[in-house]
Scaffold this motif. Structure first.
Motif, mmCIF file in Angstrom:
data_model
loop_
_atom_site.group_PDB
_atom_site.id
_atom_site.type_symbol
_atom_site.label_atom_id
_atom_site.label_comp_id
_atom_site.label_asym_id
_atom_site.label_seq_id
_atom_site.Cartn_x
_atom_site.Cartn_y
_atom_site.Cartn_z
ATOM 1 N N GLY A 277 0.816 -1.205 0.000
ATOM 2 C CA GLY A 277 0.000 0.000 0.000
ATOM 3 C C GLY A 277 0.852 1.259 0.000
ATOM 4 O O GLY A 277 0.615 2.192 -0.777
ATOM 5 N N LEU A 278 1.864 1.282 0.866
ATOM 6 C CA LEU A 278 2.780 2.431 0.888
ATOM 7 C C LEU A 278 3.589 2.511 -0.395
ATOM 8 O O LEU A 278 3.905 3.607 -0.879
ATOM 9 C CB LEU A 278 3.709 2.333 2.094
ATOM 10 C CG LEU A 278 3.046 2.467 3.469
ATOM 11 C CD1 LEU A 278 4.073 2.291 4.586
ATOM 12 C CD2 LEU A 278 2.342 3.806 3.607
ATOM 13 N N GLY A 279 3.914 1.335 -0.952
ATOM 14 C CA GLY A 279 4.637 1.313 -2.227
ATOM 15 C C GLY A 279 3.833 1.951 -3.345
ATOM 16 O O GLY A 279 4.382 2.691 -4.175
ATOM 17 N N MET A 280 2.526 1.685 -3.361
ATOM 18 C CA MET A 280 1.665 2.326 -4.360
ATOM 19 C C MET A 280 1.620 3.838 -4.137
ATOM 20 O O MET A 280 1.721 4.625 -5.090
ATOM 21 C CB MET A 280 0.251 1.741 -4.273
ATOM 22 C CG MET A 280 0.116 0.273 -4.668
ATOM 23 S SD MET A 280 0.285 -0.024 -6.452
ATOM 24 C CE MET A 280 -1.209 0.726 -7.081
ATOM 25 N N LEU A 281 1.507 4.261 -2.873
ATOM 26 C CA LEU A 281 1.419 5.687 -2.581
ATOM 27 C C LEU A 281 2.687 6.432 -2.963
ATOM 28 O O LEU A 281 2.641 7.549 -3.481
ATOM 29 C CB LEU A 281 1.136 5.912 -1.094
ATOM 30 C CG LEU A 281 -0.285 5.704 -0.596
ATOM 31 C CD1 LEU A 281 -0.389 6.099 0.865
ATOM 32 C CD2 LEU A 281 -1.286 6.492 -1.424
ATOM 33 N N ARG A 282 3.841 5.807 -2.712
ATOM 34 C CA ARG A 282 5.120 6.482 -3.001
ATOM 35 C C ARG A 282 5.275 6.769 -4.487
ATOM 36 O O ARG A 282 6.003 7.699 -4.855
ATOM 37 C CB ARG A 282 6.283 5.615 -2.520
ATOM 38 C CG ARG A 282 6.428 5.540 -1.003
ATOM 39 C CD ARG A 282 7.765 4.925 -0.634
ATOM 40 N NE ARG A 282 7.809 4.545 0.776
ATOM 41 C CZ ARG A 282 7.618 3.317 1.219
ATOM 42 N NH1 ARG A 282 7.400 2.326 0.360
ATOM 43 N NH2 ARG A 282 7.663 3.051 2.507
ATOM 44 N N THR A 283 4.662 5.976 -5.327
ATOM 45 C CA THR A 283 4.821 6.168 -6.767
ATOM 46 C C THR A 283 3.810 7.125 -7.363
ATOM 47 O O THR A 283 3.820 7.388 -8.565
ATOM 48 C CB THR A 283 4.711 4.814 -7.503
ATOM 49 O OG1 THR A 283 3.431 4.234 -7.271
ATOM 50 C CG2 THR A 283 5.796 3.846 -7.015
ATOM 51 N N VAL A 284 2.915 7.671 -6.505
ATOM 52 C CA VAL A 284 1.967 8.687 -6.982
ATOM 53 C C VAL A 284 2.694 10.005 -7.132
ATOM 54 O O VAL A 284 3.404 10.440 -6.221
ATOM 55 C CB VAL A 284 0.790 8.840 -5.998
ATOM 56 C CG1 VAL A 284 -0.115 9.986 -6.423
ATOM 57 C CG2 VAL A 284 -0.008 7.536 -5.912
ATOM 58 N N THR A 285 2.549 10.630 -8.267
ATOM 59 C CA THR A 285 3.214 11.909 -8.494
ATOM 60 C C THR A 285 2.628 12.953 -7.550
ATOM 61 O O THR A 285 1.436 12.950 -7.257
ATOM 62 C CB THR A 285 3.040 12.372 -9.944
ATOM 63 O OG1 THR A 285 1.645 12.350 -10.269
ATOM 64 C CG2 THR A 285 3.775 11.437 -10.888
ATOM 65 N N PRO A 286 3.457 13.874 -7.049
ATOM 66 C CA PRO A 286 3.015 14.770 -5.968
ATOM 67 C C PRO A 286 2.107 15.904 -6.394
ATOM 68 O O PRO A 286 1.627 16.644 -5.559
ATOM 69 C CB PRO A 286 4.339 15.326 -5.442
ATOM 70 C CG PRO A 286 5.268 15.276 -6.619
ATOM 71 C CD PRO A 286 4.872 14.038 -7.381
ATOM 72 N N GLU A 287 1.845 16.061 -7.701
ATOM 73 C CA GLU A 287 1.004 17.178 -8.133
ATOM 74 C C GLU A 287 -0.409 16.995 -7.592
ATOM 75 O O GLU A 287 -0.876 15.907 -7.346
ATOM 76 C CB GLU A 287 0.941 17.285 -9.664
ATOM 77 C CG GLU A 287 2.246 17.666 -10.312
ATOM 78 C CD GLU A 287 3.166 16.469 -10.499
ATOM 79 O OE1 GLU A 287 2.743 15.344 -10.187
ATOM 80 O OE2 GLU A 287 4.297 16.671 -10.959
ATOM 81 N N ASN A 288 -1.102 18.118 -7.438
ATOM 82 C CA ASN A 288 -2.474 18.091 -6.955
ATOM 83 C C ASN A 288 -3.380 17.451 -8.006
ATOM 84 O O ASN A 288 -3.163 17.626 -9.205
ATOM 85 C CB ASN A 288 -2.984 19.501 -6.671
ATOM 86 C CG ASN A 288 -2.279 20.112 -5.479
ATOM 87 O OD1 ASN A 288 -1.906 19.391 -4.561
ATOM 88 N ND2 ASN A 288 -2.104 21.423 -5.503
#
Length: 289
Positions: A277-288
């Protein structure tokens, strides 16, 4: 996120209601104490005898109290934090909020369906309703077709998708091992039904939640937009659910129940779900979003 104000209000009400329900489950102690009754199916059932869950079987009541601790001290604070973070248009926290609401939706669906009627009935009704509509509104806030673009190439798609297929398949096998043998032997009714009307947890899991997890993993493996949405939410919901399962297992062990080997298996699954789950979140680009 669209419908921010409605989701915020519903989220605050869920947090307050869940805290009240959990406190009542943990700290109410009135009652005549444990007693053994004969169910209409002919099973001897030991009732818990105390507090909000006094009319529930002892093993189920103990597990309910253990989950109440997790809800009160982990899930309610995480819900409040995610509500605050999503006010800043964070896509990552948008996923977290959906995962937490998924936990509350499943939890109070089971509480409403399985808990023997008690003083918190209307509170369970409200919590299930509020969780359902808040979850639906949060899901509606995602631009699903653009989600694959919001994940980097490092997204653990194959391993996370495979994990999401394996976990529901394993749980389905476990629940079927409870349901099928009595059907084959002709006794029909599993002993686990005790004095309840049916197997609520096994039924809803087999009908809805396990297929949902399986399909999430399959769609993620196929690189489908809905796979990114469903898998991310499921992988953030599972650690909460499995932490509750760990608490239940520990509570059962403290009351003399044999918890080998699940006391080793479930924490591993919990850690893997959190990692993915954290692995998926880390790969989300930080833009809004």
């Amino acid at each position: 996120m669209r419908n921010r104000t409605i989701v915020l209000v519903l989220g605050i009400l869920i947090a307050l209601g869940a805290a009240a329900a959990s406190i009542a489950g943990i700290f109410t102690h009135g009652g005549s104490g444990p007693e053994t009754i004969r169910s209409f199916r002919g099973y001897d059932v030991e009732l818990y005898g105390y507090g909000l869950y006094r009319h529930m079987s002892s093993d189920v009541a103990i597990q309910g109290i253990a989950q109440d601790y997790v809800t009160l001290f982990l899930c309610v604070p995480l819900l409040i934090l995610s509500l605050i973070k999503t006010r800043r248009y964070s896509l990552r926290w948008h996923f977290v909020l959906a995962g937490v609401l998924h936990y509350f939706l499943l939890t109070y669906l089971f509480y409403l369906g399985m808990a023997m009627y008690n003083e918190a009935f209307l509170l369970y009704v409200f919590l299930l309703s509020a969780s359902f509509f808040a979850f639906a509104l949060v899901i509606a806030g995602f631009d699903v077709q653009k989600l694959p673009e919001r994940f980097s190439s490092k997204v653990p798609r194959k391993v996370a998708g495979s994990f999401l297929i394996f976990i529901p398949a394993s749980m389905a096998f476990l629940w079927l091992s409870v349901v099928v043998p009595p059907l084959l032997s002709g006794t029909i009714i599993p002993a686990e039904t005790a004095h309840y009307t049916t197997l609520i947890v096994q039924g809803f899991d087999l009908a809805i939640f396990l297929p949902l997890g399986f399909v999430s993993g399959l769609l993620l493996l196929q690189n489908r937009p809905w796979g990114y949405l469903m898998a991310s939410i499921t992988l953030l919901f599972l650690p909460l659910l499995m932490t509750a399962l760990v608490a239940k297992i520990i509570a059962m062990g403290m009351h003399g129940v044999n918890i080998i080997p699940v006391v080793f298996i479930i924490p591993v699954f919990d850690a893997l779900a959190l990692t993915f789950g954290l692995g998926m979140l880390r790969t989300v680009t930080p833009e809004n979003p």
